[in-house]
Design a protein around this motif. Structure first.
Motif, mmCIF file in Angstrom:
data_model
loop_
_atom_site.group_PDB
_atom_site.id
_atom_site.type_symbol
_atom_site.label_atom_id
_atom_site.label_comp_id
_atom_site.label_asym_id
_atom_site.label_seq_id
_atom_site.Cartn_x
_atom_site.Cartn_y
_atom_site.Cartn_z
ATOM 1 N N ILE A 107 9.308 5.575 -0.253
ATOM 2 C CA ILE A 107 9.801 4.192 -0.351
ATOM 3 C C ILE A 107 11.234 4.084 0.180
ATOM 4 C CG2 ILE A 107 10.493 2.388 -1.994
ATOM 5 C CD1 ILE A 107 8.080 3.102 -3.673
ATOM 6 N N LYS A 108 12.017 5.143 0.003
ATOM 7 C CA LYS A 108 13.423 5.142 0.451
ATOM 8 C C LYS A 108 13.551 4.963 1.963
ATOM 9 C CE LYS A 108 13.364 10.209 0.511
ATOM 10 N NZ LYS A 108 13.909 11.442 -0.087
ATOM 11 N N HIS A 109 12.465 5.223 2.703
ATOM 12 C CA HIS A 109 12.505 5.076 4.161
ATOM 13 C C HIS A 109 12.104 3.667 4.628
ATOM 14 C CE1 HIS A 109 13.137 9.369 4.894
ATOM 15 N NE2 HIS A 109 12.207 9.617 3.986
ATOM 16 N N MET A 110 11.669 2.811 3.716
ATOM 17 C CA MET A 110 11.181 1.488 4.096
ATOM 18 C C MET A 110 12.308 0.587 4.589
ATOM 19 S SD MET A 110 8.270 0.765 1.156
ATOM 20 C CE MET A 110 7.691 -0.748 1.949
ATOM 21 N N GLU A 111 12.010 -0.217 5.629
ATOM 22 C CA GLU A 111 13.008 -1.106 6.228
ATOM 23 C C GLU A 111 12.724 -2.578 5.948
ATOM 24 O OE1 GLU A 111 14.278 1.626 10.064
ATOM 25 O OE2 GLU A 111 12.661 0.168 10.295
ATOM 26 N N TYR A 112 11.533 -2.889 5.456
ATOM 27 C CA TYR A 112 11.140 -4.242 5.034
ATOM 28 C C TYR A 112 11.285 -5.285 6.151
ATOM 29 C CZ TYR A 112 11.414 -2.058 0.415
ATOM 30 O OH TYR A 112 11.244 -1.239 -0.660
ATOM 31 N N LYS A 113 10.774 -4.965 7.339
ATOM 32 C CA LYS A 113 10.761 -5.929 8.440
ATOM 33 C C LYS A 113 9.523 -6.822 8.317
ATOM 34 C CE LYS A 113 13.225 -2.905 11.658
ATOM 35 N NZ LYS A 113 13.158 -2.175 12.951
ATOM 36 N N TYR A 155 0.837 -1.208 0.000
ATOM 37 C CA TYR A 155 0.000 0.000 0.000
ATOM 38 C C TYR A 155 0.874 1.261 0.000
ATOM 39 C CZ TYR A 155 -3.390 3.454 1.707
ATOM 40 O OH TYR A 155 -4.182 4.578 1.856
ATOM 41 N N ILE A 156 1.948 1.237 0.777
ATOM 42 C CA ILE A 156 2.869 2.382 0.832
ATOM 43 C C ILE A 156 3.505 2.629 -0.534
ATOM 44 C CG2 ILE A 156 5.071 3.195 1.789
ATOM 45 C CD1 ILE A 156 4.295 1.696 4.389
ATOM 46 N N LYS A 157 3.926 1.549 -1.185
ATOM 47 C CA LYS A 157 4.560 1.678 -2.498
ATOM 48 C C LYS A 157 3.622 2.319 -3.524
ATOM 49 C CE LYS A 157 7.542 -2.330 -1.749
ATOM 50 N NZ LYS A 157 7.815 -3.746 -2.105
ATOM 51 N N THR A 158 2.316 2.055 -3.346
ATOM 52 C CA THR A 158 1.324 2.612 -4.281
ATOM 53 C C THR A 158 0.962 4.050 -3.932
ATOM 54 O OG1 THR A 158 0.376 0.403 -4.619
ATOM 55 C CG2 THR A 158 -0.973 2.279 -5.275
#
Length: 241
Positions: A104-110, A95-98
């Motif tokens: 997106i550069k702040h995403m940590e993918y936990k 949802y954030i990517k959309t």
């Protein structure tokens, strides 16, 4: 006639509401799918706790009862919780990517944690604009930080009391259950019963960590919000000339 004190009181309320109502986790980072999965995960962890408690109550009175089905129920509920939370976090990330490609550069993918860094960046951007328009300087922001810090510590001091009482009363009961089960297992000398008991303890430890997070978010919700707000204000303060 509105005084300067009233003005600051209202503005503190505005920035608080902006952070935690207008820019809440659910409103900013989660779509309907992510919220539904999170609610399902919450239900699963509650069932896991109920099954685990019932298991120890019944197992302490009769080791060879069918209480192991309750243990299987607790394990299944725990697995359901992990899968649901992972799926909710993944849905939130998509949802954030959309909706917020810039962040997106702040995403940590936990795997089991929402993208709080993205939420923080969005909140900082919004609060910075509000503070800039209000023309607040570092000294005023320091008074805000002190105010929110005092509020946070006050809430923590009050809410630790019920936790302390619960711990004092629950630990002796828990110890009695465990000691009774251990003594019975030693008399039975049954490896199957021993394995079942240690599996139950392992699930219990995992549930304790999950419950700790949930209880903290409930009992210290307001205090945690003040702490987060202070963290944002300190970052913004450093950017002011």
């Amino acid at each position: 006639m509105k005084t300067r004190l009233d003005s600051h009181f209202l503005f503190r309320k505005i920035i608080y509401n902006t952070c935690f109502e207008e820019l809440s986790l659910g409103k900013v980072l989660m779509d309907k799918k992510s919220i539904l999965l999170k609610n399902f995960a919450t239900g699963a962890i509650i069932f896991a706790v109920i099954f685990e408690i019932l298991f120890f109550v019944i197992y302490s009175t009769d080791l060879k009862s069918y209480s192991f089905w309750l243990l299987i129920g607790a394990l299944f509920s725990l697995i359901t919780y992990i899968i649901s939370m992972t799926s909710s976090v993944t849905a939130s990330g998509n949802y954030i990517k959309t909706e917020y490609p810039y962040y997106i550069k702040h995403m940590e993918y936990k795997k089991l944690s929402y993208e709080i860094s993205v939420l923080k960046a969005i909140r900082i951007n919004k609060l910075s604009n509000l503070i800039y328009k209000k023309k607040l300087n570092k000294n005023i922001l320091d008074t805000y930080i002190s105010y929110f810090d005092e509020k946070s510590e006050s809430i923590k001091s009050k809410n630790w009391l019920p936790i302390s009482f619960f711990t004092v009363f629950s630990l002796p009961i828990w110890n009695a259950f465990v000691n009774k089960i251990i003594q019975s297992i030693i008399k039975q000398k049954d490896w199957v019963l021993t394995i079942i008991f240690f599996v139950a303890l392992l699930i219990f430890v995992v549930l304790i960590f999950a419950l700790r997070t949930i209880l903290t978010s409930i009992l210290f919700k307001k205090a945690e919000k003040y702490r987060q707000l202070n963290e944002l204000l300190k970052i913004i303060k450093e950017s002011i000339d």
